[in-house]
Scaffold this motif. Structure first.
Motif, PDB file in Angstrom:
ATOM      1  N   SER A 159       0.819  -1.219   0.000  1.00  0.00           N
ATOM      2  CA  SER A 159       0.000   0.000   0.000  1.00  0.00           C
ATOM      3  C   SER A 159       0.854   1.271   0.000  1.00  0.00           C
ATOM      4  O   SER A 159       0.795   2.097   0.909  1.00  0.00           O
ATOM      5  CB  SER A 159      -0.956   0.012   1.205  1.00  0.00           C
ATOM      6  N   GLU A 160       1.664   1.451  -1.056  1.00  0.00           N
ATOM      7  CA  GLU A 160       2.424   2.700  -1.226  1.00  0.00           C
ATOM      8  C   GLU A 160       1.541   3.705  -1.943  1.00  0.00           C
ATOM      9  O   GLU A 160       1.028   3.404  -3.034  1.00  0.00           O
ATOM     10  CB  GLU A 160       3.685   2.438  -2.054  1.00  0.00           C
ATOM     11  N   VAL A 161       1.382   4.880  -1.370  1.00  0.00           N
ATOM     12  CA  VAL A 161       0.484   5.875  -1.966  1.00  0.00           C
ATOM     13  C   VAL A 161       1.072   7.279  -1.930  1.00  0.00           C
ATOM     14  O   VAL A 161       1.873   7.597  -1.053  1.00  0.00           O
ATOM     15  CB  VAL A 161      -0.897   5.883  -1.260  1.00  0.00           C
ATOM     16  N   THR A 162       0.642   8.106  -2.870  1.00  0.00           N
ATOM     17  CA  THR A 162       1.141   9.478  -3.002  1.00  0.00           C
ATOM     18  C   THR A 162      -0.002  10.444  -3.266  1.00  0.00           C
ATOM     19  O   THR A 162      -0.824  10.192  -4.147  1.00  0.00           O
ATOM     20  CB  THR A 162       2.126   9.585  -4.185  1.00  0.00           C
ATOM     21  N   GLY A 163      -0.023  11.539  -2.522  1.00  0.00           N
ATOM     22  CA  GLY A 163      -0.993  12.590  -2.798  1.00  0.00           C
ATOM     23  C   GLY A 163      -2.358  12.301  -2.190  1.00  0.00           C
ATOM     24  O   GLY A 163      -2.688  11.159  -1.867  1.00  0.00           O
ATOM     25  N   ILE A 164      -3.144  13.354  -2.079  1.00  0.00           N
ATOM     26  CA  ILE A 164      -4.423  13.254  -1.378  1.00  0.00           C
ATOM     27  C   ILE A 164      -5.356  12.230  -2.028  1.00  0.00           C
ATOM     28  O   ILE A 164      -5.986  11.422  -1.339  1.00  0.00           O
ATOM     29  CB  ILE A 164      -5.087  14.649  -1.301  1.00  0.00           C
ATOM     30  N   ASP A 165      -5.433  12.252  -3.353  1.00  0.00           N
ATOM     31  CA  ASP A 165      -6.362  11.319  -4.022  1.00  0.00           C
ATOM     32  C   ASP A 165      -6.001   9.869  -3.744  1.00  0.00           C
ATOM     33  O   ASP A 165      -6.861   9.055  -3.432  1.00  0.00           O
ATOM     34  CB  ASP A 165      -6.366  11.550  -5.542  1.00  0.00           C
ATOM     35  N   GLU A 166      -4.701   9.557  -3.870  1.00  0.00           N
ATOM     36  CA  GLU A 166      -4.286   8.155  -3.657  1.00  0.00           C
ATOM     37  C   GLU A 166      -4.436   7.716  -2.214  1.00  0.00           C
ATOM     38  O   GLU A 166      -4.837   6.581  -1.951  1.00  0.00           O
ATOM     39  CB  GLU A 166      -2.833   7.955  -4.124  1.00  0.00           C
ATOM     40  N   VAL A 167      -4.108   8.592  -1.280  1.00  0.00           N
ATOM     41  CA  VAL A 167      -4.230   8.162   0.127  1.00  0.00           C
ATOM     42  C   VAL A 167      -5.702   7.949   0.494  1.00  0.00           C
ATOM     43  O   VAL A 167      -6.036   7.006   1.212  1.00  0.00           O
ATOM     44  CB  VAL A 167      -3.550   9.123   1.148  1.00  0.00           C
TER      45      VAL A 167
END
Ligand SMILES: [Zn+2]
Length: 433
Positions: A159-167
């Motif tokens: 669960s690697e995520v970047t930025g508001i949309d992805e988180v």
């Protein structure tokens, strides 16, 4: 009138109900199915007339609530291997190892665990299997997978995520998959591509995660091995800080009383994971006794011993400041194996919690911190009958928590196997310690 179900009447010498009150002498608990119907002095606990009753006579024993471990890694082996190495194993192997760990926890007296970081769908599926009664496990609260930045701590689990949309998307996805709470790596950690002394998610990302979790009534917990992660977590309204180590970006130690005040004001729970640090010290001390250490290992031993002393002192200060420190083992991460939760409770005891508060850190307060206090954590009528029968009273010596005679999970006496296999669960204390 007749009763269909068979009640269980359990009698004991010392009854610790886990509310913080003094133990009841010659206590009794009446169970109706999985739940506690009544509890009190033996003379006051009377089954309904005409009811069938099974008697469990533990007249020379102590009874207390089942233990709750707020921090487990069931995929792990606790043999010192890195998360990266663990991640190379197939999901099926990790699932099997998880079953083994869950059983070790249950047999040791842990009746509820919160999982803090497994790979892919391993624990999501295992919880489903447990719910379907394919296997007996402690009650499980799962995160699905920990949220991480790219290259961040435990990002390899999926669960690697970047930025508001992805988180936001991944938080929603984990909840859809069955996450009971959201685990966030707010700083780097032992993951080799991460930066342990720096925060990971930006403030807007962290807030987006906690807002999303709160919207669906889910708790959040952040892994923080340095101060900026703690500061950010407070601002983002996180419910529990894990590790809670006060390190500056250059790696130096600097206890931050003003941050601790904020933690107290907001009522944030702390899971300091002391023994996982000590477990590496113990592994090295065992090796030192047996075959000796390399120069590199000697240096590592020194640095871990220093880390442990500093963290222990900080925990004492946090306890003095009124913070709620909760037992969460971090097993089977690093060199800490499942089924040894009591070592963490012992560390909190050494840090300054009284025997009663140490016991509550692994029962009542742990249940509160995980949002399951309405069903477990204390022995009260209406709650699930998760309880331990102990040979000796842990209020006299917290290490009596090791001496479990029987475990009841949801009113059912657990078959824990042979004495020999039970003994093999406990990790040995090094004689050099
Ligand atoms: Zn952990």
């Amino acid at each position: 009138m007749g009763y269909k179900n068979v009640f269980k009447l359990i009698k004991c010498s010392d009854l610790i109900d886990g509310t913080g009150k003094r133990p009841i002498k010659d206590g009794a608990i009446l169970l109706d199915g999985s739940k506690i119907k009544s509890i009190g002095k033996e003379s006051e606990v009377v089954p309904p007339e005409g009811a069938k009753v099974e008697l469990y006579d533990y007249s020379n024993y102590t009874i207390m609530p089942g233990m709750i471990d707020c921090h487990t890694h069931n995929n792990g082996f606790g043999d010192g291997r890195l998360g990266e190495e663990l991640n190379l194993l197939a999901d099926e192997i990790l699932t099997l190892q998880s079953v083994r760990n869950l059983r070790a926890s249950l047999f040791s007296g842990v009746t509820t665990i919160r999982e803090n970081g497994p790979k892919n769908f391993t624990l999501i599926n295992l919880k489903k299997a447990s719910d379907d009664k394919l296997l007996l496990t402690p009650r499980m609260l799962i995160c699905g997978r920990p949220l991480s930045i790219i290259g961040g701590h435990m990002g390899y689990f999926g669960s690697e995520v970047t930025g508001i949309d992805e988180v936001k998307a991944e938080t929603r996805n984990l909840i859809k998959l069955g996450a009971d709470y959201i685990k966030i790596s707010a700083t780097g950690g032992s993951t080799q591509t991460s930066f342990p002394y720096r925060h990971s998610f930006n403030m807007d990302e962290l807030i987006a995660i906690t807002e999303e979790a709160q919207k669906f009534g889910k708790l959040t917990a952040t892994h923080c091995v340095s101060s900026q992660g703690i500061v950010n977590s407070i601002q983002a309204d996180v419910d529990m800080i894990i590790h809670c180590m006060f390190k500056e970006p250059d790696g130096s130690n600097k206890y931050r009383p003003e941050v601790v005040d904020d933690l107290f004001q907001k009522g944030i729970y702390i899971n300091p994971t002391l023994h996982v640090v000590r477990s590496t010290i113990w592994r090295l001390l065992h090796k030192k006794e047996e075959i000796g250490l390399t120069d590199h290992e000697e240096t590592l031993l020194d640095s871990r011993q220093r880390d442990f002393e500093i963290h222990l002192k900080n925990c004492t200060k946090m306890i003095d400041n009124g913070l709620k420190l909760i037992t969460g083992s971090d097993s089977s991460w690093s060199s800490y194996q499942s089924g040894n939760t009591v070592y963490e409770t012992e560390c909190l005891n050494i840090a300054g919690l009284s025997n009663m508060d140490s016991l509550l850190s692994v029962t009542k307060e742990a249940a509160k911190s995980l949002g399951v206090y309405d069903i477990v954590g204390t022995l009260e009528s209406g709650k699930e009958a998760d309880l331990l029968v102990l040979n000796k009273n842990p209020l006299d010596d917290i290490n009596n928590l090791w001496d479990v005679k029987d475990v009841f999970l949801g009113g059912m006496l657990v078959n824990r196997g042979s004495e020999k296999s039970l003994k093999s669960i406990r990790q040995r204390r090094p004689s050099l310690n």
